[in-house]
Design a protein around this motif. Sequence first.
Motif, PDB file in Angstrom:
ATOM      1  N   ALA A   1     -10.191  17.710 -17.230  1.00  0.00           N
ATOM      2  CA  ALA A   1     -10.842  17.170 -18.424  1.00  0.00           C
ATOM      3  C   ALA A   1     -11.610  18.264 -19.167  1.00  0.00           C
ATOM      4  O   ALA A   1     -11.599  18.326 -20.397  1.00  0.00           O
ATOM      5  CB  ALA A   1     -11.782  16.025 -18.050  1.00  0.00           C
TER       6      ALA A   1
ATOM      7  N   VAL B   1     -13.271  15.736 -31.816  1.00  0.00           N
ATOM      8  CA  VAL B   1     -12.626  15.936 -30.522  1.00  0.00           C
ATOM      9  C   VAL B   1     -12.779  14.729 -29.609  1.00  0.00           C
ATOM     10  O   VAL B   1     -11.831  14.347 -28.906  1.00  0.00           O
ATOM     11  CB  VAL B   1     -13.184  17.202 -29.836  1.00  0.00           C
ATOM     12  CG1 VAL B   1     -12.819  17.233 -28.349  1.00  0.00           C
ATOM     13  CG2 VAL B   1     -12.663  18.451 -30.527  1.00  0.00           C
TER      14      VAL B   1
ATOM     15  N   TRP C   1     -17.619  15.604 -21.747  1.00  0.00           N
ATOM     16  CA  TRP C   1     -17.287  16.654 -20.776  1.00  0.00           C
ATOM     17  C   TRP C   1     -18.512  17.113 -19.988  1.00  0.00           C
ATOM     18  O   TRP C   1     -18.383  17.929 -19.089  1.00  0.00           O
ATOM     19  CB  TRP C   1     -16.631  17.840 -21.483  1.00  0.00           C
ATOM     20  CG  TRP C   1     -17.299  18.270 -22.744  1.00  0.00           C
ATOM     21  CD1 TRP C   1     -18.317  19.176 -22.874  1.00  0.00           C
ATOM     22  CD2 TRP C   1     -17.007  17.815 -24.067  1.00  0.00           C
ATOM     23  NE1 TRP C   1     -18.678  19.309 -24.193  1.00  0.00           N
ATOM     24  CE2 TRP C   1     -17.880  18.479 -24.957  1.00  0.00           C
ATOM     25  CE3 TRP C   1     -16.089  16.912 -24.584  1.00  0.00           C
ATOM     26  CZ2 TRP C   1     -17.866  18.266 -26.333  1.00  0.00           C
ATOM     27  CZ3 TRP C   1     -16.070  16.687 -25.958  1.00  0.00           C
ATOM     28  CH2 TRP C   1     -16.949  17.360 -26.809  1.00  0.00           C
TER      29      TRP C   1
ATOM     30  N   HIS D   1     -10.100  11.949 -29.503  1.00  0.00           N
ATOM     31  CA  HIS D   1      -8.814  12.513 -29.111  1.00  0.00           C
ATOM     32  C   HIS D   1      -8.796  12.870 -27.622  1.00  0.00           C
ATOM     33  O   HIS D   1      -7.788  12.678 -26.938  1.00  0.00           O
ATOM     34  CB  HIS D   1      -8.508  13.759 -29.945  1.00  0.00           C
ATOM     35  CG  HIS D   1      -8.111  13.459 -31.355  1.00  0.00           C
ATOM     36  ND1 HIS D   1      -6.840  13.066 -31.695  1.00  0.00           N
ATOM     37  CD2 HIS D   1      -8.823  13.482 -32.515  1.00  0.00           C
ATOM     38  CE1 HIS D   1      -6.766  12.873 -33.004  1.00  0.00           C
ATOM     39  NE2 HIS D   1      -7.962  13.107 -33.521  1.00  0.00           N
ATOM     40  N   LEU D   2      -9.916  13.379 -27.130  1.00  0.00           N
ATOM     41  CA  LEU D   2     -10.003  13.738 -25.712  1.00  0.00           C
ATOM     42  C   LEU D   2      -9.835  12.495 -24.841  1.00  0.00           C
ATOM     43  O   LEU D   2      -9.085  12.505 -23.850  1.00  0.00           O
ATOM     44  CB  LEU D   2     -11.343  14.411 -25.424  1.00  0.00           C
ATOM     45  CG  LEU D   2     -11.613  14.756 -23.958  1.00  0.00           C
ATOM     46  CD1 LEU D   2     -10.636  15.813 -23.463  1.00  0.00           C
ATOM     47  CD2 LEU D   2     -13.053  15.230 -23.772  1.00  0.00           C
ATOM     48  N   THR D   3     -10.517  11.432 -25.211  1.00  0.00           N
ATOM     49  CA  THR D   3     -10.430  10.193 -24.437  1.00  0.00           C
ATOM     50  C   THR D   3      -9.000   9.675 -24.402  1.00  0.00           C
ATOM     51  O   THR D   3      -8.482   9.302 -23.341  1.00  0.00           O
ATOM     52  CB  THR D   3     -11.365   9.134 -25.040  1.00  0.00           C
ATOM     53  OG1 THR D   3     -12.719   9.616 -25.007  1.00  0.00           O
ATOM     54  CG2 THR D   3     -11.281   7.835 -24.259  1.00  0.00           C
TER      55      THR D   3
ATOM     56  N   MET E   1      -9.346  21.658 -27.076  1.00  0.00           N
ATOM     57  CA  MET E   1      -9.546  20.868 -28.289  1.00  0.00           C
ATOM     58  C   MET E   1     -10.722  21.366 -29.116  1.00  0.00           C
ATOM     59  O   MET E   1     -10.719  21.266 -30.351  1.00  0.00           O
ATOM     60  CB  MET E   1      -9.753  19.394 -27.936  1.00  0.00           C
ATOM     61  CG  MET E   1      -8.514  18.715 -27.410  1.00  0.00           C
ATOM     62  SD  MET E   1      -8.772  16.939 -27.152  1.00  0.00           S
ATOM     63  CE  MET E   1      -7.075  16.407 -26.827  1.00  0.00           C
TER      64      MET E   1
ATOM     65  N   TRP F   1      -1.535  15.176 -30.328  1.00  0.00           N
ATOM     66  CA  TRP F   1      -2.545  16.066 -30.903  1.00  0.00           C
ATOM     67  C   TRP F   1      -3.003  15.564 -32.270  1.00  0.00           C
ATOM     68  O   TRP F   1      -4.144  15.796 -32.681  1.00  0.00           O
ATOM     69  CB  TRP F   1      -1.982  17.482 -31.012  1.00  0.00           C
ATOM     70  CG  TRP F   1      -2.992  18.558 -31.188  1.00  0.00           C
ATOM     71  CD1 TRP F   1      -3.340  19.183 -32.364  1.00  0.00           C
ATOM     72  CD2 TRP F   1      -3.801  19.157 -30.168  1.00  0.00           C
ATOM     73  NE1 TRP F   1      -4.292  20.130 -32.129  1.00  0.00           N
ATOM     74  CE2 TRP F   1      -4.602  20.137 -30.791  1.00  0.00           C
ATOM     75  CE3 TRP F   1      -3.912  18.961 -28.795  1.00  0.00           C
ATOM     76  CZ2 TRP F   1      -5.509  20.924 -30.080  1.00  0.00           C
ATOM     77  CZ3 TRP F   1      -4.813  19.732 -28.088  1.00  0.00           C
ATOM     78  CH2 TRP F   1      -5.597  20.696 -28.730  1.00  0.00           C
TER      79      TRP F   1
ATOM     80  N   TRP G   1      -6.237  11.363 -24.906  1.00  0.00           N
ATOM     81  CA  TRP G   1      -5.385  12.312 -24.193  1.00  0.00           C
ATOM     82  C   TRP G   1      -5.482  12.112 -22.682  1.00  0.00           C
ATOM     83  O   TRP G   1      -4.469  12.048 -21.979  1.00  0.00           O
ATOM     84  CB  TRP G   1      -5.794  13.736 -24.574  1.00  0.00           C
ATOM     85  CG  TRP G   1      -4.876  14.811 -24.091  1.00  0.00           C
ATOM     86  CD1 TRP G   1      -4.778  15.305 -22.819  1.00  0.00           C
ATOM     87  CD2 TRP G   1      -3.902  15.522 -24.865  1.00  0.00           C
ATOM     88  NE1 TRP G   1      -3.821  16.286 -22.759  1.00  0.00           N
ATOM     89  CE2 TRP G   1      -3.268  16.448 -23.989  1.00  0.00           C
ATOM     90  CE3 TRP G   1      -3.528  15.490 -26.199  1.00  0.00           C
ATOM     91  CZ2 TRP G   1      -2.269  17.321 -24.428  1.00  0.00           C
ATOM     92  CZ3 TRP G   1      -2.538  16.359 -26.634  1.00  0.00           C
ATOM     93  CH2 TRP G   1      -1.917  17.254 -25.763  1.00  0.00           C
TER      94      TRP G   1
ATOM     95  N   VAL H   1      -9.033  20.554 -20.935  1.00  0.00           N
ATOM     96  CA  VAL H   1      -8.506  19.918 -22.148  1.00  0.00           C
ATOM     97  C   VAL H   1      -9.553  19.945 -23.266  1.00  0.00           C
ATOM     98  O   VAL H   1      -9.249  20.251 -24.420  1.00  0.00           O
ATOM     99  CB  VAL H   1      -8.063  18.467 -21.856  1.00  0.00           C
ATOM    100  CG1 VAL H   1      -7.667  17.749 -23.147  1.00  0.00           C
ATOM    101  CG2 VAL H   1      -6.896  18.454 -20.872  1.00  0.00           C
ATOM    102  N   SER H   2     -10.792  19.645 -22.921  1.00  0.00           N
ATOM    103  CA  SER H   2     -11.846  19.645 -23.940  1.00  0.00           C
ATOM    104  C   SER H   2     -12.025  21.028 -24.543  1.00  0.00           C
ATOM    105  O   SER H   2     -12.231  21.161 -25.760  1.00  0.00           O
ATOM    106  CB  SER H   2     -13.167  19.139 -23.348  1.00  0.00           C
ATOM    107  OG  SER H   2     -13.761  20.091 -22.477  1.00  0.00           O
TER     108      SER H   2
END
Length: 305
Positions: free
Chosen positions: A30, A46, A21, A49-51, A37, A75, A53, A33-34
């Motif tokens: 982005a 995280v 991020w 999962h972020l990637t 999370m 999630w 998502w 969302v980060s």
Amino acid sequence: MHPFATDLNRWFRENARDLPWRAPGVGAWAILVSEFMLQQTPVSRVIPHLTAWLDRWPTPAALAAASPADAVTQWANLGYPRRALWLHRAAEEITERHDGVVPRDVDQLLALTGIGDYTARAVAVFAYGDRHPVVDTNTRRVLARVVDGCSQPGSPSRRDLEAMAALLPEDHADAALFNAAAMELGATVCTARRPRCDACPVASRCAWREAGYPDTGDSRRRQARYEGSDRQVRGVVLKALRDAAPSAVPVDSLAAQWPDRVQRDRAIDSLVSDGLIELEDDVATLPRGRRSLSEGVQTHLASTP
């Protein structure tokens, strides 16, 4: 610029962790969302999962078009799954109210589901470069030690923002850097239990060090043990539903091996109350949400190439 900010920014430029991020060109969605999370979840968990998502839902409209069940399933094991529902609802609101663009204004951000003062300011600063104080738990600890000479911060209050604002550089880019640097220092050097004062770039300015490191007590609330807790059985129930999705699961088979039937039923009731599962005719599913997208979401999707 305040000498504290000068020293800290110089250190951050040379020592900041390489986090997705923080990459050049990362957009507001982005970053939003980060921030969802990262609430109560370690950075290392995280990142993958972020990637995943963002690969699946690269825009708020893309997530808004999905079901809440999809969001809860994606999630996975990040914990505190209500955040997935809140993020899904925020995506709907962004699509409907702001034409699919994450707003820049702090008050507009605060009006979105699941966004509090920290997240709103973080998006405005790190996504749009605006000048606001951003204060998380790590920043509060740095301020408590460097400025107030206390080993741990007190309860969160408006004073935290005022203290950070007093140190914030006037230049917007320097201010954003200082916000990130204070958080980074608290996360990697000025940690809660084993601070590495010998590696601290502002040790010479630290009131806590100057006072001889007095122990002012740890006022943080201890998290209850996970093993055997309601949180654990909630996780077992949600995993069973994620594994079965989109199919329904008989309620009696959810966490059927859990030794405490009363606790299991209490966990299921709490998941229903939180909107994380739906019950009908003694079967359970992940939340299906609204049967159709609102007119605003449909219009945005139709106009998106």
